[in-house]
Design an enzyme around this catalytic site. Structure first.
Site, short mmCIF file in Angstrom:
data_model
loop_
_atom_site.label_atom_id
_atom_site.label_comp_id
_atom_site.label_asym_id
_atom_site.label_seq_id
_atom_site.Cartn_x
_atom_site.Cartn_y
_atom_site.Cartn_z
N ASP A 78 0.83 -1.26 -0.14
CA ASP A 78 0.06 0.04 0.14
C ASP A 78 0.77 1.26 0.08
O ASP A 78 2.02 1.23 0.53
CB ASP A 78 -0.89 -0.02 1.18
CG ASP A 78 -1.94 -1.02 1.26
OD1 ASP A 78 -2.19 -1.86 0.19
OD2 ASP A 78 -2.92 -0.75 2.04
N HIS A 223 3.63 -2.52 3.10
CA HIS A 223 3.55 -1.04 2.32
C HIS A 223 4.99 -0.93 1.79
O HIS A 223 6.15 -1.15 2.50
CB HIS A 223 3.55 -0.01 3.83
CG HIS A 223 2.26 -0.09 4.41
ND1 HIS A 223 1.94 -1.00 5.18
CD2 HIS A 223 1.20 0.38 4.22
CE1 HIS A 223 0.65 -0.68 5.73
NE2 HIS A 223 0.12 0.22 5.03
#
Length: 269
Positions: A78, A223
């Site tokens: 992400d 992430h």
């Protein structure tokens, strides 16, 4: 009804909950500090062009994984693209691992030539919509919801020719209005089974250990904005590969184009 997702360690808390805000804090290490994880990468323009051409007529599907018969996991990243994404793509490419990148529109637009997002598509990974500015979607008006998704879709489509099929609500915060906006945008909501907590614990060994606990069919949350996460990826791939897992995109894991408005995994009512 508003429904959100918490890390496993906090499931005992009641009510509607979301990830704490540090989930979106960027890595603040100096941009010019020496680090092998951000060294320049080499891109094959011809390969990228071929993949992009294929993507424009349907998402690249040149591999056949039947996740009903074999053990699969989906690595998802992400908040990027970031200065660490190129190094991550290098690591994934060496092991022929495909992943799903839930990109933030502002981060995509910060690179006007779309170099990184084009490379993501060109190397066969899946792109997902992570909104334009990473807000708490459950707090927005219908108009703001539409803008967050549509603006990101537009910039990604302009740069890559790809129409995204999936989205991830920031902080895992969703409700009926967010689901309706996602359905209207032609997007399925993708949450996760395994939260590596890499936004909180910037220790590669901890991140790798949590990812290594994945079960068949797991969607793993990470992430690509954290250097420590990128450093954890080789160990994650090694551990799961030794357990016999195949690495697939979210759409490959589902086995078809996800249905717009659907939530994967399904939320517990």
């Amino acid at each position: 009804m508003r429904v959100c997702v918490w890390p496993l360690a906090l499931l005992a808390l009641a009510g509607c909950v979301t990830h704490p805000m540090p989930h979106h804090q960027p890595d603040t290490s100096p941009a010019n500090s020496p680090d092998a994880s951000v060294r320049p990468t080499t891109i094959d323009p011809e390969r990228v062009a071929q993949r992009l051409a294929s993507a424009q007529s349907g998402w690249p599907r040149d591999r056949a994984h039947d996740c009903t018969r074999i053990k699969c996991v989906a690595l998802t990243f992400d908040d990027g693209p970031s200065r660490y994404t190129g190094r991550l793509l290098d690591l994934l490419g060496r092991r022929d691992v495909r992943a799903t990148f839930f990109v933030v529109g502002q981060m995509v637009a910060a690179e006007p030539d779309g170099r990184t997002v084009r490379r993501i598509v060109g190397e066969g990974h899946e792109l997902g919509n992570h909104t334009w500015s990473h807000p708490m979607l459950t707090a927005l008006s219908p108009e703001q919801l539409t803008h967050e998704l549509a603006h990101t879709e537009n910039v990604v489509r302009r740069l890559t020719g790809v129409r995204m099929q999936v989205m991830r609500p920031p902080f895992g915060a969703t409700d009926k209005r967010v689901a309706a906006a996602s359905r209207h945008a032609g997007l399925a909501q993708i949450l996760w089974h395994v939260d590596t907590l890499d936004w909180r614990d910037r220790v590669p060994e901890k991140v790798a250990r949590r990812a290594g606990r994945a079960a068949p069919g797991s969607i793993i949350l990470m992430h690509d904005t954290h250097r420590s996460t990128v450093r954890a990826v080789p160990e994650i791939i090694g551990t799961l590969a030794r357990k016999g897992y195949a690495f697939v995109t979210v759409s490959e894991l589902v086995g078809r184009t996800p249905v717009p408005g659907a939530t994967i995994p399904e939320l517990q009512q």
